[in-house]
Write a protein that holds these residues in place. Structure first.
Motif, PDB file in Angstrom:
ATOM      1  N   LEU A   1      -8.747   9.523  14.354  1.00 28.60           N
ATOM      2  CA  LEU A   1      -8.134   8.723  13.292  1.00 28.60           C
ATOM      3  C   LEU A   1      -6.907   9.378  12.696  1.00 28.60           C
ATOM      4  CD1 LEU A   1     -11.196   7.272  11.379  1.00 28.60           C
ATOM      5  CD2 LEU A   1      -9.657   6.113  12.940  1.00 28.60           C
ATOM      6  N   ILE A   2      -6.778  10.681  12.824  1.00 30.97           N
ATOM      7  CA  ILE A   2      -5.636  11.360  12.221  1.00 30.97           C
ATOM      8  C   ILE A   2      -4.344  10.932  12.894  1.00 30.97           C
ATOM      9  CG2 ILE A   2      -4.572  13.620  11.858  1.00 30.97           C
ATOM     10  CD1 ILE A   2      -7.319  14.768  11.494  1.00 30.97           C
TER      11      ILE A   2
ATOM     12  N   PHE B   1      -3.491   5.480  12.854  1.00 36.12           N
ATOM     13  CA  PHE B   1      -2.754   6.289  11.879  1.00 36.12           C
ATOM     14  C   PHE B   1      -2.424   5.423  10.668  1.00 36.12           C
ATOM     15  CE2 PHE B   1      -0.305  10.015  10.811  1.00 36.12           C
ATOM     16  CZ  PHE B   1       0.611   9.514   9.903  1.00 36.12           C
ATOM     17  N   LEU B   2      -3.000   5.735   9.505  1.00 36.32           N
ATOM     18  CA  LEU B   2      -2.791   4.965   8.289  1.00 36.32           C
ATOM     19  C   LEU B   2      -2.328   5.876   7.170  1.00 36.32           C
ATOM     20  CD1 LEU B   2      -5.960   2.705   8.358  1.00 36.32           C
ATOM     21  CD2 LEU B   2      -3.667   2.100   9.083  1.00 36.32           C
ATOM     22  N   SER B   3      -1.833   5.258   6.082  1.00 36.93           N
ATOM     23  CA  SER B   3      -1.353   6.051   4.948  1.00 36.93           C
ATOM     24  C   SER B   3      -2.485   6.832   4.314  1.00 36.93           C
ATOM     25  CB  SER B   3      -0.691   5.138   3.909  1.00 36.93           C
ATOM     26  OG  SER B   3      -1.626   4.177   3.452  1.00 36.93           O
ATOM     27  N   ASP B   4      -3.672   6.262   4.333  1.00 33.54           N
ATOM     28  CA  ASP B   4      -4.820   6.995   3.794  1.00 33.54           C
ATOM     29  C   ASP B   4      -5.922   6.988   4.836  1.00 33.54           C
ATOM     30  OD1 ASP B   4      -6.317   7.113   0.499  1.00 33.54           O
ATOM     31  OD2 ASP B   4      -6.765   8.240   2.307  1.00 33.54           O
ATOM     32  N   ARG B   5      -5.879   7.964   5.727  1.00 28.57           N
ATOM     33  CA  ARG B   5      -6.823   8.009   6.830  1.00 28.57           C
ATOM     34  C   ARG B   5      -8.232   8.352   6.370  1.00 28.57           C
ATOM     35  NH1 ARG B   5      -2.167  10.350   7.829  1.00 28.57           N
ATOM     36  NH2 ARG B   5      -2.935  12.416   7.381  1.00 28.57           N
ATOM     37  N   LYS B   6      -8.328   9.032   5.204  1.00 29.80           N
ATOM     38  CA  LYS B   6      -9.648   9.420   4.726  1.00 29.80           C
ATOM     39  C   LYS B   6     -10.520   8.197   4.465  1.00 29.80           C
ATOM     40  CE  LYS B   6      -7.848  11.790   1.358  1.00 29.80           C
ATOM     41  NZ  LYS B   6      -7.696  12.629   0.145  1.00 29.80           N
ATOM     42  N   ILE B   7      -9.927   7.147   3.896  1.00 29.28           N
ATOM     43  CA  ILE B   7     -10.706   5.937   3.602  1.00 29.28           C
ATOM     44  C   ILE B   7     -11.190   5.296   4.891  1.00 29.28           C
ATOM     45  CG2 ILE B   7     -10.620   3.653   2.549  1.00 29.28           C
ATOM     46  CD1 ILE B   7      -8.522   4.689   0.632  1.00 29.28           C
TER      47      ILE B   7
ATOM     48  N   ALA C   1     -15.434   3.687   8.251  1.00 30.63           N
ATOM     49  CA  ALA C   1     -15.886   3.421   9.612  1.00 30.63           C
ATOM     50  C   ALA C   1     -17.207   4.127   9.897  1.00 30.63           C
ATOM     51  CB  ALA C   1     -14.815   3.861  10.606  1.00 30.63           C
ATOM     52  N   THR C   2     -17.344   5.348   9.397  1.00 34.66           N
ATOM     53  CA  THR C   2     -18.587   6.091   9.609  1.00 34.66           C
ATOM     54  C   THR C   2     -19.756   5.395   8.926  1.00 34.66           C
ATOM     55  OG1 THR C   2     -17.347   8.169   9.733  1.00 34.66           O
ATOM     56  CG2 THR C   2     -19.707   8.331   9.295  1.00 34.66           C
ATOM     57  N   ARG C   3     -19.527   4.893   7.705  1.00 30.13           N
ATOM     58  CA  ARG C   3     -20.598   4.210   6.980  1.00 30.13           C
ATOM     59  C   ARG C   3     -20.981   2.908   7.682  1.00 30.13           C
ATOM     60  NH1 ARG C   3     -22.104   5.356   2.025  1.00 30.13           N
ATOM     61  NH2 ARG C   3     -22.317   3.151   1.417  1.00 30.13           N
TER      62      ARG C   3
ATOM     63  N   PHE D   1      -9.236  10.037  -2.901  1.00 27.11           N
ATOM     64  CA  PHE D   1      -7.999   9.799  -3.635  1.00 27.11           C
ATOM     65  C   PHE D   1      -6.805  10.261  -2.802  1.00 27.11           C
ATOM     66  CE2 PHE D   1      -9.664   9.882  -8.291  1.00 27.11           C
ATOM     67  CZ  PHE D   1     -10.406   8.740  -8.017  1.00 27.11           C
ATOM     68  N   SER D   2      -5.698   9.561  -2.970  1.00 28.77           N
ATOM     69  CA  SER D   2      -4.471   9.962  -2.296  1.00 28.77           C
ATOM     70  C   SER D   2      -3.924  11.235  -2.924  1.00 28.77           C
ATOM     71  CB  SER D   2      -3.428   8.850  -2.392  1.00 28.77           C
ATOM     72  OG  SER D   2      -3.022   8.674  -3.741  1.00 28.77           O
TER      73      SER D   2
END
Length: 935
Positions: free
Chosen positions: A432-433, A438-444, A449-451, A578-579
């Protein structure tokens, strides 16, 4: 599989790997073992010499892993991580496991240079025989042998008071021990100090300030035999006593105000403890384990836990734990246990396993979620003001957090279609990185996706009313998807699947069938978004709503809002998403609250506390200090050298309370000795033991060992009372000697180790600054409170509080403090350095602070009312030195004042006007040796 070789030069380095948990022991051979010893000499020793001695003998250039194989001692001791073999059982011996070459990951020697079958058989036979060796005994480790005789590790015993010739000089038992040594050396004590010097000495020793002229005059006039004892009692009862002696302890505790907004509560706790004459053993218990003591309603002792929690905070938690081990062991017992972090202590009887026994105690102690309140009620008016500001600041932070959380959830729920697609290819979660996701907030995206993946795995693929169609589409072969999706869509729209489907899901697939799985995911995403929109609209019209009225819509809504549903996020997880921009914006909001909590006079005080971990565990030895290479488990327990044969592992939580009791025990030979030696050091300028933070094998022996034990015994018998110990020492003839030099004594005892005179001492920085404020009549006497900046001014004046309350930033210690030998707050310091550098004189010459005190000294109303220069010079001498000037000093003073030009370029710091001649003269007196040294 990739092989893991531990050494490239010797097959026996495998012993560095953790050995079996079985008991390892090789019994020395008896007469019946003669054949076994002969076998060792004929078969095993030559094998070791051929294969191992290059890296594992005393002749090796560098011994590998601390392993010596050219002696029976080395064979029995093993390497850094334990023993070489389990005697009598080759199958449990790691040595045999490796040389047999049956384990892909442990094959020794490396590079295929395996032993012959005959050599392996010889090793097996030797281990089966009990690994007999040619010596009948094992030489005891030299360090352990020395430790058995070392004076500091012997029990504290009450010595007999020595007989002396000069009985008249003995006012205290202390005197007899000192005089016995002097008489044996053919020396005699010095005459008594004059009363002014004596009172000045005692006042500085106990409260860190000079006496007032009135106090000196009263003491000189008091002819009673108990005059000095009464003066000592008065000083010990002063609220300033704790400020002076608390500062000595803060050096040991490596205190700094920058560790927390509430670090000052530890400083106040220490000052209060000394003022209250808290028993030293209880003082130690509170600082190590106050959270485990029954404190009742008074929680102020919790502040003492900052003894552990203050100190430099490292990125590596093991370094933080090492710092705590050091401050506890060296700070309370004068032992450098931290030297055993990577290997057995080179000089003291402290094995690495003992270090990691303590490591487990502090690794099992954690900071609480919120620092506990101390129950110290602030001023009501100040608290009201604080509460209003705190509520306003918290409201701003809460609003910001609420906005960010809403934004996170919005972004999360808008990506449902992508989550569904990713559930088909979970391997892509690791990509995902970069790449197509590739997104502005990959953490979300990665978290969501994992959940969803875990949630989908738990659903019934055929019977779930909402997701059954999704699973059906996923099951279609990719190459036939478009064709077969038509029929499947028709069945879904007609609700003709095996189990009923949510009507809204069925409607989503009416009409044109999807042509790809991506389109299916997008229809689901839109379906959930539409339902969420209806839910938000309903909340706007009825904020008390608990559900949507339509059951089909409510079922879809639960995917976003139900408990443990994938469309929601746990509250504790959201801040982690959070960003970077949000985190940067949140920082000042949190910092504002922290600054308010730590700096506002109305803020409730909190403790920098520790609590036990819910699941305390033992640490394992880090081989060579490397946490990636783990050796044997180390039980949480006290040091072996101080425990005797009855040592048991700690069982109560982390073990901090048990550790504290072991340290503060009368049976501990170090604790009382170390503390009385430090008290002696502060009174006489040098300790009976000249290494106050090292009582190990390399320490200097005490100059008066019997006196050290006498003081330690008396200290414990008197309830571990500092104040009683002060009285015992200070009423002695020894303490009341002059500091004048004696040429004969200097030749016999150049370092004054026999104490034939008092040592002259320079004031430390705190006493120096406080003295300038005191003699200028400018010292604020309030005890305790929040720290202040030593260099900043308020309302045009420097803060006039005692220096112990000044700010100490461990990351940026003021140059002024370093100039005057201030203790390094990163280290536990029992004795400060004493240097003489030009910057010290330049401070007195050029410092605006010194000039300010000079100006205040001569601008007192009582001083201005004096009639002539002679009286003014006399008044200044009284204020600064607590004595009258001689006629010559008066003459010189008047001549200086008359000769000094008022046009000097040195300016008074506040008015920017040139210093007057009297102010210049006052500054000269303030920078004199007579003021800055104590006789």
């Amino acid at each position: 599989m990739k092989r893991s070789y531990l050494c490239n030069t010797s097959w026996l380095v495998l012993c560095l790997v953790a050995a079996s948990s079985s008991t390892l022991h090789a019994a020395p051979p008896t007469e019946d073992d003669a054949k076994g010893v002969e076998f060792f000499e004929r078969q095993i020793r030559p094998l070791l010499a051929t294969k191992c001695y290059q890296c594992h003998s005393r002749e090796s250039k560098k011994t590998k892993g601390g392993l010596l194989l050219d002696s029976p001692d080395g064979l029995l001791k093993g390497g850094d991580s334990g023993k070489l073999f389990v005697t009598g059982d080759p199958d449990k011996s790691l040595l045999l496991k490796a040389v047999r070459y049956r384990d892909e990951d442990l094959r020794m020697p490396p590079d295929g240079k395996r032993l012959t079958d005959a050599e392996v058989a010889d090793l097996e036979d030797w281990v089966k025989k009990g690994a007999p060796l040619p010596r009948a005994d094992i030489q005891e480790d030299k360090i352990k042998a020395s430790a058995r005789k070392h004076w500091a590790f012997q029990p504290v015993r009450q010595p007999a008071t020595p007989e002396v010739k000069n009985q008249v000089w003995v006012k205290s038992p202390v005197d007899a021990f000192i005089l016995a040594k002097l008489e044996a050396a053919g020396m005699e004590p010095s005459p008594p100090a004059d009363k002014r010097a004596l009172l000045r000495r005692a006042t500085y020793d106990l409260i860190g300030l000079p006496p007032s002229p009135e106090e000196v005059a009263a003491f000189v006039a008091d002819e009673s035999p108990d005059a000095f004892a009464a003066a000592v009692d008065r000083l010990l009862d002063s609220k300033h006593y704790g400020e002076r002696w608390g500062r000595h302890w803060l050096d040991i505790a490596r205190y700094a105000t920058s560790d927390s907004p509430f670090a000052f509560t530890y400083r106040d706790y220490v000052i209060r403890a000394f003022n209250d004459d808290l028993r030293y053993d209880e003082f130690l218990l509170q600082q190590l384990a106050a959270d485990q003591l029954d404190l009742g309603e008074n929680k102020q002792a919790l502040a003492g836990l900052a003894f552990l929690t203050c100190g430099r905070q490292f990125m590596n938690n093991h370094d933080t734990i090492d710092d705590r081990i050091d401050v506890v062991t060296r700070g309370t017992m004068g032992l450098s246990v931290s030297c055993a972090r990577c290997h057995d202590h080179k000089y003291d009887p402290i094995p690495t396993k003992d270090y990691y026994g303590l490591h487990g105690i502090f690794a099992s102690s954690v900071a609480p979620g919120e620092m506990p309140l101390l129950g110290i009620a602030p001023d009501p008016k100040a608290y009201e003001e604080y509460s209003l500001k705190r509520q306003s600041a918290q409201a701003k932070l809460d609003a910001f957090l609420h906005k960010q959380e809403a934004e996170i959830l919005k972004q999360h729920r808008q990506q449902t279609a992508q989550y569904l697609l990713l559930s088909r290819e979970p391997a892509k979660l690791d990509d995902l990185i970069m790449g197509e996701f590739f997104l502005s907030d990959r953490k979300i995206l990665r978290t969501g996706a994992t959940r969803w993946l875990k949630w989908l795995e738990q659903r019934d693929k055929q019977a779930h009313p909402i997701l059954a169609p999704w699973f059906a589409f996923v099951a279609l072969p990719p190459m036939e998807f478009a064709d077969r999706a038509k029929a499947l869509s028709a069945d879904i729209a007609a609700n003709a699947l095996t189990h009923p489907v949510n009507s809204l899901v069925a409607q989503a697939f009416a009409g044109e069938p999807p042509t790809s799985l991506k389109e299916v995911a997008e229809r689901y995403g839109k379906l959930f978004e539409d339902v969420d929109k209806r839910w938000q609209e309903r909340l706007q019209s009825d904020a008390e709503s608990k559900s949507l009225p339509d059951n089909e819509q409510e079922a879809l809504r639960q995917v976003f809002y139900g408990k443990d549903s994938p469309g929601s996020l746990p509250g504790e997880l959201i801040p982690q998403l959070f960003s970077t921009m949000a985190i940067m914006q949140m920082g000042p909001l949190r910092a504002g609250i922290q600054q308010l909590d730590g700096g506002h006079p109305g803020a409730p005080q909190r403790a920098m506390a520790l609590v036990d971990s819910p699941h305390p565990t033992n640490s394992r030895v880090f081989i060579r200090g490397n946490p990636e290479r783990l050796g044997d488990e180390a039980p949480r327990q006290f040091l072996a050298i101080l425990s005797g044969d009855k040592r048991e592992p700690f069982t109560r939580g982390s073990g901090r309370l048990e550790l504290a009791r072991a340290i503060a025990s009368r049976e501990n030979p170090l604790t009382a000795r170390v503390m009385v030696n430090r008290l002696w050091l502060q009174h006489f300028g040098t300790g009976l033991v000249t290494t106050p933070d090292d009582f190990g094998l390399r320490s200097d022996p005490p100059s008066h060992p019997e006196l050290l034990d006498f003081l330690a015994c008396r200290f414990m018998e008197d309830g571990w009372s500092f104040k009683k110990l002060h009285r015992l020492v200070m009423v002695s003839s020894l303490y009341q000697q002059r500091s004048d030099d004696n040429l004969r004594h200097e030749k016999l005892d150049p370092d004054n180790r026999l104490f034939s005179k008092m040592n002259r001492r320079r004031l430390d920085f705190e006493a120096m600054r406080d003295t300038l404020l005191r003699v200028a009549g400018n010292l604020e006497p309030t005890v305790g409170g929040r720290p202040f900046d030593l260099l900043k001014q308020r309302d045009g004046n420097f803060v006039n509080r005692r220096t112990v309350y000044g700010t100490i930033d461990r990351n940026d210690v003021l140059a002024l403090l370093r100039t005057f030998d201030f203790a390094n707050p990163d280290l536990s310091t029992a004795r400060r350095d004493a240097t003489t550098v030009p910057q010290q004189s330049l401070f007195f010459l050029n410092s605006p602070f010194v000039m300010e005190q000079a100006c205040k000294l001569v601008n007192r109303p009582s001083f201005q009312e004096l009639a002539d220069e002679k009286e003014r010079v006399r008044d200044l001498y009284q204020r600064v030195y607590q004595r009258d000037p001689s006629a010559k000093e008066i003459e010189r003073g008047i001549r200086f004042i008359e000769a000094t030009s008022a046009s000097t370029s040195t300016e008074e710091p506040n008015t920017k006007k040139p210093l007057t001649p009297l102010e210049r003269f006052a500054q000269v007196l303030l920078m004199s040796n007579e003021l800055m040294f104590v006789d």
